[in-house]
Design an enzyme around this catalytic site. Structure first.
Site, PDB file in Angstrom:
ATOM      1  N   SER A 153       0.814  -1.207   0.000  1.00 28.92           N
ATOM      2  CA  SER A 153       0.000   0.000   0.000  1.00 28.92           C
ATOM      3  C   SER A 153       0.855   1.269   0.000  1.00 28.92           C
ATOM      4  O   SER A 153       1.597   1.520  -0.934  1.00 28.92           O
ATOM      5  CB  SER A 153      -0.962  -0.053   1.198  1.00 28.92           C
ATOM      6  OG  SER A 153      -1.919   0.970   1.147  1.00 28.92           O
ATOM      7  N   ASP A 164      10.987   5.198  -9.624  1.00 30.00           N
ATOM      8  CA  ASP A 164      10.661   5.765 -10.933  1.00 30.00           C
ATOM      9  C   ASP A 164      11.418   7.055 -11.212  1.00 30.00           C
ATOM     10  O   ASP A 164      11.760   7.354 -12.361  1.00 30.00           O
ATOM     11  CB  ASP A 164       9.152   6.032 -11.040  1.00 30.00           C
ATOM     12  CG  ASP A 164       8.373   4.788 -11.421  1.00 30.00           C
ATOM     13  OD1 ASP A 164       8.976   3.701 -11.485  1.00 30.00           O
ATOM     14  OD2 ASP A 164       7.152   4.901 -11.641  1.00 30.00           O
ATOM     15  N   LYS A 178      -0.688  -4.043  -3.354  1.00 33.29           N
ATOM     16  CA  LYS A 178      -2.001  -3.655  -2.821  1.00 33.29           C
ATOM     17  C   LYS A 178      -2.189  -2.163  -3.055  1.00 33.29           C
ATOM     18  O   LYS A 178      -1.568  -1.340  -2.368  1.00 33.29           O
ATOM     19  CB  LYS A 178      -2.104  -3.977  -1.336  1.00 33.29           C
ATOM     20  CG  LYS A 178      -3.434  -3.591  -0.702  1.00 33.29           C
ATOM     21  CD  LYS A 178      -3.439  -3.932   0.788  1.00 33.29           C
ATOM     22  CE  LYS A 178      -4.767  -3.569   1.445  1.00 33.29           C
ATOM     23  NZ  LYS A 178      -4.985  -2.105   1.473  1.00 33.29           N
TER      24      LYS A 178
END
Length: 397
Positions: A153, A164, A178
């Site tokens: 999460s 990224d 999740k």
């Protein structure tokens, strides 16, 4: 069991009032009686931070709460004042928490205006972009980030954003996967329906949510299974970081360097996992007290004292084996020998945790933790990423 201290009425049950409690502890025949002052209990989401060496800071991000951004910022500033030039950021086993805190924590390491996460869904208000909105002091520090199969999460949002944007070199395992947005619709009879209306995506466009094509039970049991290091990817899953490094969508955040280690950085055999899951190390630690600690008095049987920075010697290992026998845990002799490094590390970790606190426990464990030791050897890769992120250069140029 507990009861109010003498002279305290029912009205004196709020903060700063006193309650008398009786505690049953291993090695003491009689309950230990204590007077405790009631107050608000704060569970820190950053339970441990310290300097690993003269230039390397360590922060454990255990979960997310309403003040996690403040806790992380305080830890960063404290470590910076002690000479931190690079950071080992540990999000292993972090189950997540509030979205706004994930965004604020990621913002500590990303320049203002950078995308952190976005949602796309099937209702009119489902599409949202979340950007870094604050200037930060730590946008260029090299970071190696630890994550594992139990990181989920909000911790995946932070890990994915830093990976990224080439702000962190990720070591460990593929995270849980999740990342659902649920909307609650009112039904009759004061009931409600929680319906998935959107997914979370990392800045490069990776879907964090892992599918449960087989069954929901299979999805939930994910962390109990060893991971496939060569998991196939569909060509459409390929995405690119800001520097052009390949990353993949469709099921958690994959590490840059895979190092199996679901249990405190170790990857033990079935026997070692059984000891861990049956809390054999926690049970053993309950018999220890810090040398010189006189807060609890009274007759005891089998209690032992340890000094700070103790070593797990052969006698302690023998004593641990004897407790396994007393607790009717069957010992696989060959597996015990094979797992001796894990066993010694867990004995020390749990005793440190119970007697001296989580910061001491985590500091000592880092020296034995296989995942952390690999991570510490990869700051050269993190430095390269920090330079790529700073200059906007593409990998390979």
């Amino acid at each position: 069991m507990y009861r109010h201290a003498p002279g305290r009425g029912a009205r004196a049950c709020g903060p700063r009032s006193t309650v008398r409690i009786d505690i049953k502890r291993r090695g003491y025949e009689q309950p230990i009686r204590l007077d405790v002052t009631r107050d608000e209990v704060t569970i820190p989401t950053v339970p441990a931070f310290f300097m690993v060496d003269a230039t390397t800071g360590y922060i454990q991000l255990r979960d997310f709460g309403e003040n996690t951004d403040r806790d992380v910022k305080n830890a960063l500033r404290d470590l910076s004042s002690k000479g931190m030039k690079r950071l080992l950021f540990d999000a292993r086993g972090n189950p997540g928490g509030p979205l706004d805190q994930a965004i604020k924590v990621a913002n500590e390491f990303l320049p203002k205006g950078k995308m952190i996460v976005y949602t796309r869904g099937r209702v009119s208000n489902a599409d949202q972009d979340y950007l870094a909105t604050e200037e930060s002091e730590f946008t260029e520090i090299p970071i190696v980030m630890l994550a594992n199969r139990n990181s989920a999460s909000a911790s995946e949002i932070v890990t994915g954003a830093l990976q990224d944007h080439d702000r962190a070199y990720v070591v460990g395992e593929t995270t849980f996967g999740k990342a659902l947005v649920q909307s609650v619709y009112r039904l009759s009879g004061s009931a409600g329906l929680a319906l998935t209306t959107a997914h979370y995506y990392t800045p490069s466009g990776r879907l964090i949510q892992r599918p449960w094509d087989a069954s929901f039970d299979e999805y939930l049991s994910y962390s109990m299974k060893d991971q496939d290091a060569d998991r196939p990817h569909h060509p459409s899953d390929l995405k690119r970081t800001g520097a052009g490094r390949p990353v993949y969508s469709g099921g958690g955040i994959e590490p840059d360097r895979r190092v199996p280690g679901p249990l405190e950085g170790f990857n033990p055999s079935r026997f070692g996992r059984m000891l861990y899951m049956r809390q054999a190390f926690e049970n053993y630690a309950q018999k220890f007290t810090a040398e010189g600690d006189t807060r609890i008095s009274g007759p005891s049987v089998g209690r032992k004292t340890v000094r700070r920075n103790f070593d797990v010697d052969d006698a302690m290992v023998v004593d641990f084996r004897e407790q396994l026998v007393a607790d009717k845990i069957k010992i696989d002799e060959e597996a015990f020998k094979k797992e001796i490094d894990f066993i010694r590390a867990m004995i020390r970790f749990r005793i440190d945790e119970v007697v001296f606190g989580i910061a001491d426990a985590r500091r000592h464990l880092i020296a034995a933790d296989p995942q952390a030791q690999v991570a510490l050897s990869l700051f050269g890769e993190a430095q390269k990423l920090a330079e790529l992120a700073r200059t906007g250069t593409k990998a390979g140029q």
